[in-house]
Design a protein around this motif. Structure first.
Motif, PDB file in Angstrom:
ATOM      1  N   MET B   1       0.855  -1.186   0.000  1.00 18.00           N
ATOM      2  CA  MET B   1       0.000   0.000   0.000  1.00 18.00           C
ATOM      3  C   MET B   1       0.894   1.241   0.000  1.00 18.00           C
ATOM      4  SD  MET B   1      -3.361   0.907   0.573  1.00 18.00           S
ATOM      5  CE  MET B   1      -4.013   2.573   0.493  1.00 18.00           C
ATOM      6  N   GLU B   2       0.761   2.007  -1.058  1.00 19.75           N
ATOM      7  CA  GLU B   2       1.569   3.223  -1.122  1.00 19.75           C
ATOM      8  C   GLU B   2       0.934   4.311  -0.271  1.00 19.75           C
ATOM      9  OE1 GLU B   2       3.737   6.022  -4.328  1.00 19.75           O
ATOM     10  OE2 GLU B   2       1.820   5.196  -4.927  1.00 19.75           O
ATOM     11  N   GLU B   3       1.731   4.904   0.599  1.00 22.36           N
ATOM     12  CA  GLU B   3       1.186   5.945   1.451  1.00 22.36           C
ATOM     13  C   GLU B   3       1.288   7.305   0.772  1.00 22.36           C
ATOM     14  OE1 GLU B   3      -0.569   5.007   3.597  1.00 22.36           O
ATOM     15  OE2 GLU B   3       0.210   3.177   4.492  1.00 22.36           O
ATOM     16  N   ILE B   4       0.283   8.117   1.030  1.00 17.25           N
ATOM     17  CA  ILE B   4       0.194   9.449   0.437  1.00 17.25           C
ATOM     18  C   ILE B   4       0.038  10.464   1.562  1.00 17.25           C
ATOM     19  CG2 ILE B   4      -1.271  10.964  -0.970  1.00 17.25           C
ATOM     20  CD1 ILE B   4      -2.037   8.442  -2.586  1.00 17.25           C
ATOM     21  N   ILE B   5       0.825  11.520   1.490  1.00 19.68           N
ATOM     22  CA  ILE B   5       0.671  12.600   2.466  1.00 19.68           C
ATOM     23  C   ILE B   5       0.529  13.917   1.697  1.00 19.68           C
ATOM     24  CG2 ILE B   5       1.980  11.402   4.276  1.00 19.68           C
ATOM     25  CD1 ILE B   5       4.380  13.180   3.621  1.00 19.68           C
ATOM     26  N   PRO B   6      -0.020  14.926   2.339  1.00 23.30           N
ATOM     27  CA  PRO B   6      -0.106  16.220   1.646  1.00 23.30           C
ATOM     28  C   PRO B   6       1.298  16.764   1.386  1.00 23.30           C
ATOM     29  CG  PRO B   6      -0.690  16.428   3.979  1.00 23.30           C
ATOM     30  CD  PRO B   6      -0.578  14.970   3.695  1.00 23.30           C
ATOM     31  N   HIS B   7       1.441  17.612   0.380  1.00 24.52           N
ATOM     32  CA  HIS B   7       2.759  18.193   0.111  1.00 24.52           C
ATOM     33  C   HIS B   7       3.241  18.916   1.364  1.00 24.52           C
ATOM     34  CE1 HIS B   7       6.067  20.458  -1.505  1.00 24.52           C
ATOM     35  NE2 HIS B   7       6.000  19.723  -2.605  1.00 24.52           N
ATOM     36  N   TRP B   8       4.437  18.544   1.797  1.00 26.93           N
ATOM     37  CA  TRP B   8       4.909  19.018   3.102  1.00 26.93           C
ATOM     38  C   TRP B   8       5.111  20.525   3.172  1.00 26.93           C
ATOM     39  CZ3 TRP B   8       8.876  14.539   2.708  1.00 26.93           C
ATOM     40  CH2 TRP B   8       9.719  14.707   1.595  1.00 26.93           C
ATOM     41  N   LEU B   9       5.482  21.136   2.072  1.00 25.59           N
ATOM     42  CA  LEU B   9       5.678  22.588   2.135  1.00 25.59           C
ATOM     43  C   LEU B   9       4.332  23.310   2.188  1.00 25.59           C
ATOM     44  CD1 LEU B   9       7.413  25.089   2.256  1.00 25.59           C
ATOM     45  CD2 LEU B   9       7.785  24.921  -0.215  1.00 25.59           C
ATOM     46  N   ASN B  10       3.347  22.813   1.424  1.00 25.87           N
ATOM     47  CA  ASN B  10       1.995  23.388   1.541  1.00 25.87           C
ATOM     48  C   ASN B  10       1.509  23.262   2.984  1.00 25.87           C
ATOM     49  OD1 ASN B  10       2.033  23.759  -1.168  1.00 25.87           O
ATOM     50  ND2 ASN B  10       0.527  22.194  -1.675  1.00 25.87           N
ATOM     51  N   LYS B  11       1.801  22.108   3.560  1.00 25.13           N
ATOM     52  CA  LYS B  11       1.334  21.825   4.912  1.00 25.13           C
ATOM     53  C   LYS B  11       1.908  22.828   5.909  1.00 25.13           C
ATOM     54  CE  LYS B  11      -1.148  19.269   7.407  1.00 25.13           C
ATOM     55  NZ  LYS B  11      -2.431  18.638   7.106  1.00 25.13           N
ATOM     56  N   GLN B  12       3.214  23.065   5.806  1.00 23.76           N
ATOM     57  CA  GLN B  12       3.814  24.018   6.743  1.00 23.76           C
ATOM     58  C   GLN B  12       3.320  25.436   6.467  1.00 23.76           C
ATOM     59  OE1 GLN B  12       4.967  23.003   9.350  1.00 23.76           O
ATOM     60  NE2 GLN B  12       5.685  20.934   8.926  1.00 23.76           N
ATOM     61  N   ALA B  13       3.061  25.731   5.192  1.00 25.93           N
ATOM     62  CA  ALA B  13       2.527  27.057   4.870  1.00 25.93           C
ATOM     63  C   ALA B  13       1.163  27.243   5.527  1.00 25.93           C
ATOM     64  CB  ALA B  13       2.425  27.236   3.364  1.00 25.93           C
ATOM     65  N   SER B  14       0.445  26.121   5.744  1.00 26.33           N
ATOM     66  CA  SER B  14      -0.844  26.198   6.416  1.00 26.33           C
ATOM     67  C   SER B  14      -0.701  26.135   7.942  1.00 26.33           C
ATOM     68  CB  SER B  14      -1.742  25.050   5.937  1.00 26.33           C
ATOM     69  OG  SER B  14      -2.865  24.903   6.785  1.00 26.33           O
ATOM     70  N   LEU B  15       0.146  25.225   8.417  1.00 33.51           N
ATOM     71  CA  LEU B  15       0.270  25.026   9.869  1.00 33.51           C
ATOM     72  C   LEU B  15       1.084  26.132  10.538  1.00 33.51           C
ATOM     73  CD1 LEU B  15       1.036  21.180  10.105  1.00 33.51           C
ATOM     74  CD2 LEU B  15      -1.122  22.323  10.635  1.00 33.51           C
ATOM     75  N   ALA B  16       2.111  26.599   9.840  1.00 28.15           N
ATOM     76  CA  ALA B  16       3.036  27.546  10.465  1.00 28.15           C
ATOM     77  C   ALA B  16       3.434  28.630   9.464  1.00 28.15           C
ATOM     78  CB  ALA B  16       4.280  26.808  10.961  1.00 28.15           C
ATOM     79  N   PRO B  17       2.431  29.354   8.928  1.00 31.04           N
ATOM     80  CA  PRO B  17       2.712  30.294   7.830  1.00 31.04           C
ATOM     81  C   PRO B  17       3.765  31.347   8.157  1.00 31.04           C
ATOM     82  CG  PRO B  17       0.515  30.661   8.772  1.00 31.04           C
ATOM     83  CD  PRO B  17       1.017  29.358   9.322  1.00 31.04           C
ATOM     84  N   SER B  18       3.762  31.842   9.385  1.00 27.87           N
ATOM     85  CA  SER B  18       4.673  32.949   9.705  1.00 27.87           C
ATOM     86  C   SER B  18       5.968  32.478  10.354  1.00 27.87           C
ATOM     87  CB  SER B  18       3.962  33.950  10.606  1.00 27.87           C
ATOM     88  OG  SER B  18       3.499  33.287  11.760  1.00 27.87           O
ATOM     89  N   GLN B  19       6.102  31.179  10.508  1.00 26.11           N
ATOM     90  CA  GLN B  19       7.343  30.628  11.050  1.00 26.11           C
ATOM     91  C   GLN B  19       8.457  30.791  10.016  1.00 26.11           C
ATOM     92  OE1 GLN B  19       7.950  28.489  13.888  1.00 26.11           O
ATOM     93  NE2 GLN B  19       9.927  27.683  13.239  1.00 26.11           N
ATOM     94  N   VAL B  20       9.655  31.154  10.475  1.00 23.35           N
ATOM     95  CA  VAL B  20      10.780  31.293   9.550  1.00 23.35           C
ATOM     96  C   VAL B  20      11.220  29.909   9.069  1.00 23.35           C
ATOM     97  CG1 VAL B  20      13.215  31.931   9.351  1.00 23.35           C
ATOM     98  CG2 VAL B  20      11.603  33.470  10.490  1.00 23.35           C
ATOM     99  N   ALA B  21      11.270  29.751   7.755  1.00 29.96           N
ATOM    100  CA  ALA B  21      11.737  28.488   7.173  1.00 29.96           C
ATOM    101  C   ALA B  21      13.240  28.575   6.921  1.00 29.96           C
ATOM    102  CB  ALA B  21      10.993  28.198   5.873  1.00 29.96           C
ATOM    103  N   ILE B  22      13.655  29.677   6.290  1.00 31.85           N
ATOM    104  CA  ILE B  22      15.061  29.863   5.923  1.00 31.85           C
ATOM    105  C   ILE B  22      15.542  31.217   6.427  1.00 31.85           C
ATOM    106  CG2 ILE B  22      16.704  30.043   3.991  1.00 31.85           C
ATOM    107  CD1 ILE B  22      15.492  27.291   4.070  1.00 31.85           C
ATOM    108  N   GLU B  23      16.633  31.173   7.171  1.00 31.50           N
ATOM    109  CA  GLU B  23      17.273  32.412   7.618  1.00 31.50           C
ATOM    110  C   GLU B  23      18.684  32.407   7.050  1.00 31.50           C
ATOM    111  OE1 GLU B  23      17.250  32.860  11.879  1.00 31.50           O
ATOM    112  OE2 GLU B  23      18.853  34.349  11.853  1.00 31.50           O
ATOM    113  N   GLU B  24      19.123  33.560   6.537  1.00 29.32           N
ATOM    114  CA  GLU B  24      20.458  33.616   5.954  1.00 29.32           C
ATOM    115  C   GLU B  24      21.378  34.488   6.803  1.00 29.32           C
ATOM    116  OE1 GLU B  24      20.381  33.008   1.328  1.00 29.32           O
ATOM    117  OE2 GLU B  24      18.871  34.476   1.893  1.00 29.32           O
ATOM    118  N   LEU B  25      22.640  34.408   6.461  1.00 29.09           N
ATOM    119  CA  LEU B  25      23.675  35.101   7.238  1.00 29.09           C
ATOM    120  C   LEU B  25      23.405  36.601   7.341  1.00 29.09           C
ATOM    121  CD1 LEU B  25      26.279  34.479   8.718  1.00 29.09           C
ATOM    122  CD2 LEU B  25      27.534  34.838   6.599  1.00 29.09           C
ATOM    123  N   ASP B  26      22.876  37.181   6.264  1.00 32.77           N
ATOM    124  CA  ASP B  26      22.644  38.629   6.259  1.00 32.77           C
ATOM    125  C   ASP B  26      21.373  39.010   7.014  1.00 32.77           C
ATOM    126  OD1 ASP B  26      20.581  37.838   4.660  1.00 32.77           O
ATOM    127  OD2 ASP B  26      21.280  38.836   2.836  1.00 32.77           O
ATOM    128  N   GLY B  27      20.727  38.008   7.620  1.00 32.61           N
ATOM    129  CA  GLY B  27      19.539  38.303   8.416  1.00 32.61           C
ATOM    130  C   GLY B  27      18.239  38.194   7.646  1.00 32.61           C
TER     131      GLY B  27
END
Lengths: 487, 487
Positions: B1-27
């Motif tokens: 049985m192949e398992e299917i999950i929602p696209h993980w990036l869409n999911k985080q955009a819904s669950l944690a929209p304002s959470q920082v995903a990527i922070e770079e050296l320059d801030g």
């Protein structure tokens, strides 16, 4: 591709041998290594009795250590555990035993006499197995996620109960989905007062072996014991249903829970908003959730960061899960559909029910709800309880929620009564301890909170509400109270 | 049985929209909602370019935001990302591009000139895509765990590199295995200085979208920047290889890391015990681990509670994984075999290598190790003479194979020499009949065929190579030629 993982209890016995797996009220504990040894030994004894891979084994027990050991032991044999609700009548149990083709039954000592009346070939109390020799067999070392682990019957408010099949994978994905929402903290200790024969209780045991987490096991819910465990026994998480939360809130109202207490996971249907607000006012971290036996416990849960802003919402689907509102009406309310790898593949030997439950891979839950503008789920009601009055939809839970705000009302249930003018009108059944409370007062309170068409046409005071074995209100039994009323 | 999950990036955009995903050296930062929007937009532009489901798309880039967006964008199209090591020569890159049937190549700006020399039909710099229109297509909403997501090449013990295929499921299970060992904490921020074109760097991005966790993204490892990020930027976890740990320990030796810093995940081969002890003395929570491209990063990792007692051990297999020592000798040392759902299903279009790598469902890692009495793994050495230099794998056979192409070279053998900076560096022993051949010529030839990190540090001309009775080269005898060098 079927995924294979090592047996989770063996794994914890290796990764966290001295970590407490099960702690009981009397202070006795079992570490993961002890639990693994006792479960392995018990498995070999069960094998002597005749249980083998694929055997269907009923378990009739309230929460106890022996029950936990028996469930793990069955997994070591590749047998299927059929978990039976101890509140059921003999006739109801016999239906499930027969339907699930159970050939062995294990009971706690107190249920053994009951077992004699049941239609099952082999039955024993847990303790009777200690006399058995250990059969020298190879125990299961690897868990195949597609393999069936448990069958649990749904409470069945309409028609015959259905046996929900859970694979190891369903339980695994449920535990992972919960972890990704609630986090994993090495200090966690999860209190299990919900019955293990329900998936809400069983899922705590699975999380325990997947996370390597301690479980504080109570034989049954008792507000004083739960309160004490939170205050003094380092319990950090508790699963409850509404009535338990209510009782906990009434208990030692002045106490503030320790900061380490981080989750009161609330399931079992929509909760009245005043109750949730009361919990919030006392800084109790209530996480409302939505789930059912078919979803292997919670599938939609509020997260910590949203708990305060979204009181009344069940949250968002857990990471591996999806949610949609099917065929929403003008108020955006429709049936809740869910999808995800924790959801049952179907009902045992009941293709008809399975086919009816699934539409294009989505489980039609039978519950009504809507999403707010930020996609948070609000569960409105069971679709089957919907009252339609003069073309307007009335959701019993809304009336119940509002009227619970009246402090004299202890319990309430609302149903629809046929009416020649309006089609249906709502009727409220109320349990109160205030002898002076009368219908006029209730109506006056309702009028100040609800649109006119939603007001209960009749208010009937009762001593108690009819509840089924799962402690859910059986609305249909309320119809007998109505004058000249049939369902 | 192949398992299917929602696209993980869409999911985080819904669950944690304002959470920082990527922070770079320059801030500068990207939240999950921003990352999802940018990746979706980029996917539609890539679609305009002609990339479609199943396209093999090379990515030639050091760590940068654009690379992260491109990888997620490819997942929205169901395309396969072929991650290329930027240190490779044109010839090495062309082998991988051809072998992996890459039809599109994306590069960072600095690598664009190099791309012109590569054998690939379509190539562009990341930024060139901004000019493309957004093709109006349906993006992938659900991730099928059996589907291929990435191909990453690993050097073979015999000649040519092999393309390791990772499904979404491999990456998912790797992230979950890590979470069950290291815990999930909402305050986590994981520093990615390891290259994303290696699975060790890529796996940090996957954990980010699975947990909803912030990544602090560095273009490359720089001890000062990493140190500063730990001290002042709330980084709680860092993945390093030995040489990086060494440099960090040399950096501001008086500083004590903040208490919130909870994991220095150390991979890339056995680490010298004095280094680990030094880290322990400074209260740096180093978690040694063992893994390889085939295992989608760490598969065996020390846990927090064992880190102090078991210095030098790589720990125990992560919860979904299994480990055994195959055919142990009298000292209990044997080849490390591993099994689990994070392990690749095989090498791209290389059944021969795949069949050789797997025995009864277990991956034969080629590494030697033993288990102590409590089942903790100690990695002893590479069975295959592998040289690990600054975290990069160098296979002697590859250098030997390439340099044999120089017609003046009659025989060659390569071994690793210990090096205080890099851990190990390759040394080549050469037999030639051309008295005029010198080390400079050999190096010049090597430079045109091999990535810089693979170049022999020393070239030693010998009359003959030590051989045993079966005429096989006895590598260990070569160590006596090295200055002050023992095996």
């Amino acid at each position: 591709m079927e995924e294979i993982i090592p047996h989770w209890l063996n794994k914890q016995a290796s990764l966290a041998p001295s970590q407490v797996a099960i702690e009981e009220l009397d202070g006795s504990t079992l570490t993961f290594l002890q639990l693994q040894k006792e479960s392995s030994t018990y498995a070999r004894k069960l094998a002597s009795w005749g249980i083998t891979e694929g055997s269907h084994v009923g378990i009739l027990s309230t929460n106890c250590k022996e029950m936990v050991i028996a469930i793990h032991a069955l997994s070591y044999l590749g047998a299927v555990a059929v978990l039976l609700n101890t509140r059921l009548t003999i006739a109801e149990l016999n239906f499930q035993l027969t339907d699930a083709e159970v050939s062995f039954l294990l009971t706690e000592q107190d249920k053994f006499d009951q077992a004699k009346e049941l239609q099952v070939e082999n039955y024993k109390a847990f303790s009777a197995l200690t006399a058995f020799p250990e059969r020298n067999i190879e125990l299961v070392k690897e868990i195949k996620l597609n393999k069936v682990f448990t069958i649990i019957y749904t409470s069945g408010t309409t028609g015959h109960p259905k046996g929900v099949i859970h694979t190891y994978g369903n339980h695994w994905w449920s535990a992972i989905g919960s972890a990704l929402n609630l986090g994993i903290n090495p200090a966690d200790k999860w209190l299990a007062a919900l019955p293990i024969f329900h998936v809400s209780g069983l899922s705590i045991l699975i999380r325990s072996v997947v996370y390597g987490m301690s479980v504080f096991l109570l034989n049954k819910f008792d507000a004083a014991a739960v309160h004490d465990a939170i205050m003094n026994r380092n319990v950090t998480m508790v699963s409850v249903v509404t009535i338990m939360l209510q009782q906990l809130l009434n208990f030692h109202q002045d106490d503030t829970y320790p900061k380490s207490f981080r989750c009161m996971l609330l399931g079992g249907g929509p909760a009245p908003k005043p109750l949730l607000q009361q919990a919030r006012d006392r800084n109790i971290p209530v996480f409302q959730s939505f789930g059912m036996t078919e979803t292997a416990s919670q599938i939609v849960t509020l997260s910590a960061k949203d708990a305060l802003q979204k009181v009344g919402s069940a949250g968002k689907p857990l990471l591996p899960a999806q949610l949609k509102i099917n065929n929403p009406n003008e108020q955006s309310i429709g049936e809740i559909y869910v999808k995800g790898p924790m959801i049952t593949k179907g009902y045992y030997k009941n293709n008809y029910a399975t086919e009816n439950a699934f539409i294009d891979g989505w489980l039609a839950t039978g519950d009504l709800g809507y999403l707010d503008s930020e996609d948070f789920l609000y569960v409105v009601d069971r679709r089957t309880d919907l009252i339609i009055s003069g073309g307007e939809n009335i959701y019993p839970s809304e009336l119940e929620s509002v009227l619970t705000g009246m402090k004299q009302i202890k319990e309430i249930a609302v149903i629809g009564m046929k009416d020649s003018t309006w089609g249906e009108v709502p009727v409220a059944f109320i349990v109160t301890e205030d002898e002076l409370l009368n219908a006029e007062e209730v109506l006056a309170y309702a009028e100040s909170h609800l649109a006119k068409y939603k007001l209960p046409r009749e208010i009937i005071f009762v001593k108690e509400l009819p509840r089924n074995a799962s402690n859910k209100i059986v609305r249909k039994d309320l119809y007998s109270y109505l004058p000249g009323k049939e369902e």
